[in-house]
Design a protein around this motif. Structure first.
Motif, PDB file in Angstrom:
ATOM      1  N   VAL A 144       0.835  -1.208   0.000  1.00 50.97           N
ATOM      2  CA  VAL A 144       0.000   0.000   0.000  1.00 50.97           C
ATOM      3  C   VAL A 144       0.868   1.256   0.000  1.00 50.97           C
ATOM      4  O   VAL A 144       2.068   1.210   0.299  1.00 50.97           O
ATOM      5  CB  VAL A 144      -0.941   0.024   1.235  1.00 50.97           C
ATOM      6  N   GLY A 145       0.224   2.375  -0.319  1.00 46.81           N
ATOM      7  CA  GLY A 145       0.940   3.652  -0.321  1.00 46.81           C
ATOM      8  C   GLY A 145       0.283   4.589  -1.320  1.00 46.81           C
ATOM      9  O   GLY A 145      -0.474   4.136  -2.181  1.00 46.81           O
ATOM     10  N   LYS A 151       5.121   1.747  -5.609  1.00 46.26           N
ATOM     11  CA  LYS A 151       4.572   0.437  -5.217  1.00 46.26           C
ATOM     12  C   LYS A 151       4.809  -0.620  -6.285  1.00 46.26           C
ATOM     13  O   LYS A 151       5.362  -1.684  -6.005  1.00 46.26           O
ATOM     14  CB  LYS A 151       3.048   0.539  -4.976  1.00 46.26           C
ATOM     15  N   THR A 152       4.366  -0.330  -7.502  1.00 44.88           N
ATOM     16  CA  THR A 152       4.427  -1.342  -8.555  1.00 44.88           C
ATOM     17  C   THR A 152       5.883  -1.715  -8.860  1.00 44.88           C
ATOM     18  O   THR A 152       6.215  -2.887  -9.026  1.00 44.88           O
ATOM     19  CB  THR A 152       3.690  -0.826  -9.815  1.00 44.88           C
ATOM     20  N   ILE A 225       1.932 -11.308  -4.007  1.00 43.87           N
ATOM     21  CA  ILE A 225       2.139  -9.875  -3.760  1.00 43.87           C
ATOM     22  C   ILE A 225       0.997  -9.104  -4.411  1.00 43.87           C
ATOM     23  O   ILE A 225       0.750  -9.223  -5.611  1.00 43.87           O
ATOM     24  CB  ILE A 225       3.494  -9.381  -4.311  1.00 43.87           C
ATOM     25  N   ILE A 226       0.286  -8.336  -3.571  1.00 49.47           N
ATOM     26  CA  ILE A 226      -0.902  -7.608  -4.038  1.00 49.47           C
ATOM     27  C   ILE A 226      -0.580  -6.133  -4.262  1.00 49.47           C
ATOM     28  O   ILE A 226      -0.152  -5.428  -3.345  1.00 49.47           O
ATOM     29  CB  ILE A 226      -2.043  -7.728  -3.002  1.00 49.47           C
ATOM     30  N   ASP A 227      -0.789  -5.677  -5.488  1.00 47.49           N
ATOM     31  CA  ASP A 227      -0.611  -4.266  -5.834  1.00 47.49           C
ATOM     32  C   ASP A 227      -1.943  -3.560  -5.600  1.00 47.49           C
ATOM     33  O   ASP A 227      -3.003  -4.111  -5.890  1.00 47.49           O
ATOM     34  CB  ASP A 227      -0.221  -4.149  -7.315  1.00 47.49           C
ATOM     35  N   LEU A 262       4.145  -0.851   3.587  1.00 51.04           N
ATOM     36  CA  LEU A 262       3.849   0.522   3.182  1.00 51.04           C
ATOM     37  C   LEU A 262       5.027   1.073   2.388  1.00 51.04           C
ATOM     38  O   LEU A 262       6.159   1.071   2.868  1.00 51.04           O
ATOM     39  CB  LEU A 262       3.612   1.404   4.411  1.00 51.04           C
ATOM     40  N   VAL A 263       4.731   1.540   1.175  1.00 57.89           N
ATOM     41  CA  VAL A 263       5.798   2.111   0.352  1.00 57.89           C
ATOM     42  C   VAL A 263       5.812   3.618   0.557  1.00 57.89           C
ATOM     43  O   VAL A 263       4.782   4.284   0.462  1.00 57.89           O
ATOM     44  CB  VAL A 263       5.607   1.755  -1.141  1.00 57.89           C
TER      45      VAL A 263
END
Ligand SMILES: Nc1nc2c(ncn2[C@@H]2O[C@H](COP(=O)(O)OP(=O)(O)O)[C@@H](O)[C@H]2O)c(=O)[nH]1
Ligand SMILES: [Mg+2]
Length: 343
Positions: A144-145, A151-152, A225-227, A262-263
């Protein structure tokens, strides 16, 4: 045509040709470059290269203050000012000033001062390695972020890292806000040869997550891994959506998400802290990926994240390439921050 106009034309022409040549032979824009593709593939970033700007802006100024005013009380004021203006945060600043007030007197040389500073920064950043919760089935990481923090890109780098370790990865494209976001994650999946679960843009993110975790179980994946969308944290309803994603994963896989990452974009300095607070309250953050350290002198924000929020930093982004993600290491961070050369 007068000679001046001709000269201008010639310059414009050669610049255009230069740009075209660079485009032909340069790396694909914003895409991971394949190491095998050419011998001239960029070298992976190092801690020392990634922290070069912060080293100049923070460590460089601290050492200059020490050289110039160590004999006077003024030096601690300069230290305080430098730390605060470098986004280190109030708590870390006070802790460092206190420590150096007591210890810096021992320093007989600049090398000693460097070592003392390095050690205290390392101490402040050190965290007990918290063993990530594990259950049966795939390990689920929810990323998340806010928009644009990386993030990606971080997910792509993480997938590359897990894959190098021989772990089977499934990516879940739950940022359904824009088609481009799904495409970006798809490109990473194709490059790396890892599975991706996606829907059309505009789809319900939780529905994608539902399919993603189910597929991961069916395929005996090790890591999911969930974007997620770069939603604005001030919009409460959007925060609710991430919570829903989290609950959906938890219903399908015991204990999921095992890690909420958290990014945070280091270039945003203090603002990053406010984001982190809101995300932490809503979701309970397990760790932080601090990106774009290579592009900023504000890397000191790592200290604020650790001391103001008590959150462990898990990864740092040191560049844009697939290998430019390091597992956080307090000693390596402090070492690179106070390194003597720009090697
Ligand atoms: N220099 C640098 N750029 C990065 C890093 N991480 C991400 N980026 C860049 O930041 C931009 C936004 O990244 P993206 O992953 O799309 O962000 P998202 O919106 O949070 O998914 C892209 O141009 C990335 O290449 C990093 O560690 N260093
Ligand atoms: Mg994205």
């Amino acid at each position: 045509m007068d000679p001046l106009a001709l000269a201008v034309l010639a310059i414009v022409g050669s610049v255009a040709i230069g740009a075209a040549v660079a485009k032909l032979f340069g790396p694909a824009e914003a895409e991971p470059t394949s190491r095998a593709a050419s011998d001239a593939a960029p070298r992976p970033a190092t801690w020392t290269s990634g922290l070069a700007k912060t080293r100049g802006g923070l460590a460089g100024r601290l050492l200059a203050a020490w050289r110039e005013s160590k004999e006077s009380e003024d030096w601690l004021h300069q230290v305080e000012e430098t730390l605060l203006s470098s986004d280190v945060g109030m708590r870390a600043t006070q802790a460092l000033v206190e420590t150096w007030r007591k210890e810096i007197g021992r320093a007989g040389s600049e090398a000693d001062a460097r070592a003392i500073m390095r050690e205290s920064v390392c101490d402040l950043l050190s965290t007990e390695a918290s063993g990530a919760a594990t259950g049966d089935g795939p390990h689920v990481i929810l990323v998340v972020g806010v928009n644009g923090v990386g993030k990606t890109t971080t997910i792509g780098k993480l997938a590359a890292r897990f894959q190098r370790d021989g772990r089977k990865v499934v990516l879940v494209a739950a940022d359904t806000f824009r088609a481009a976001a799904i495409d970006q994650l798809t490109r990473w999946a194709e490059r790396l040869g890892v599975d991706i679960v996606k829907h059309q843009d505009g789809a319900d993110p939780s529905a994608v997550v539902f399919d993603g975790v189910k597929a991961a179980v069916a395929r005996s994946a090790d890591v999911v891994i969930i974007d997620t969308a770069g939603r604005l944290h001030v919009k409460a309803n959007l925060m609710e959506e991430v919570k829903k994603i989290s609950r959906t994963a938890g219903r399908e896989i015991d204990g999921a998400p095992h890690e909420v990452l958290l990014v945070i974009d280091a270039t945003t300095g203090q603002n990053a802290l406010n984001q982190a607070r809101v995300f932490n309250e809503a979701l309970g953050i397990h760790g932080v990926a601090l990106t774009k350290l290579d592009g900023t002198a504000r890397g000191g924000v790592a200290l604020a994240i650790r001391t103001e929020l008590g959150l462990p930093i898990r990864y740092v982004g040191l560049g844009e390439g697939p290998e430019d993600l390091a597992e956080f290491d307090a000693a390596a961070f402090a070492e690179a921050l106070f390194a003597e050369s720009d090697a």
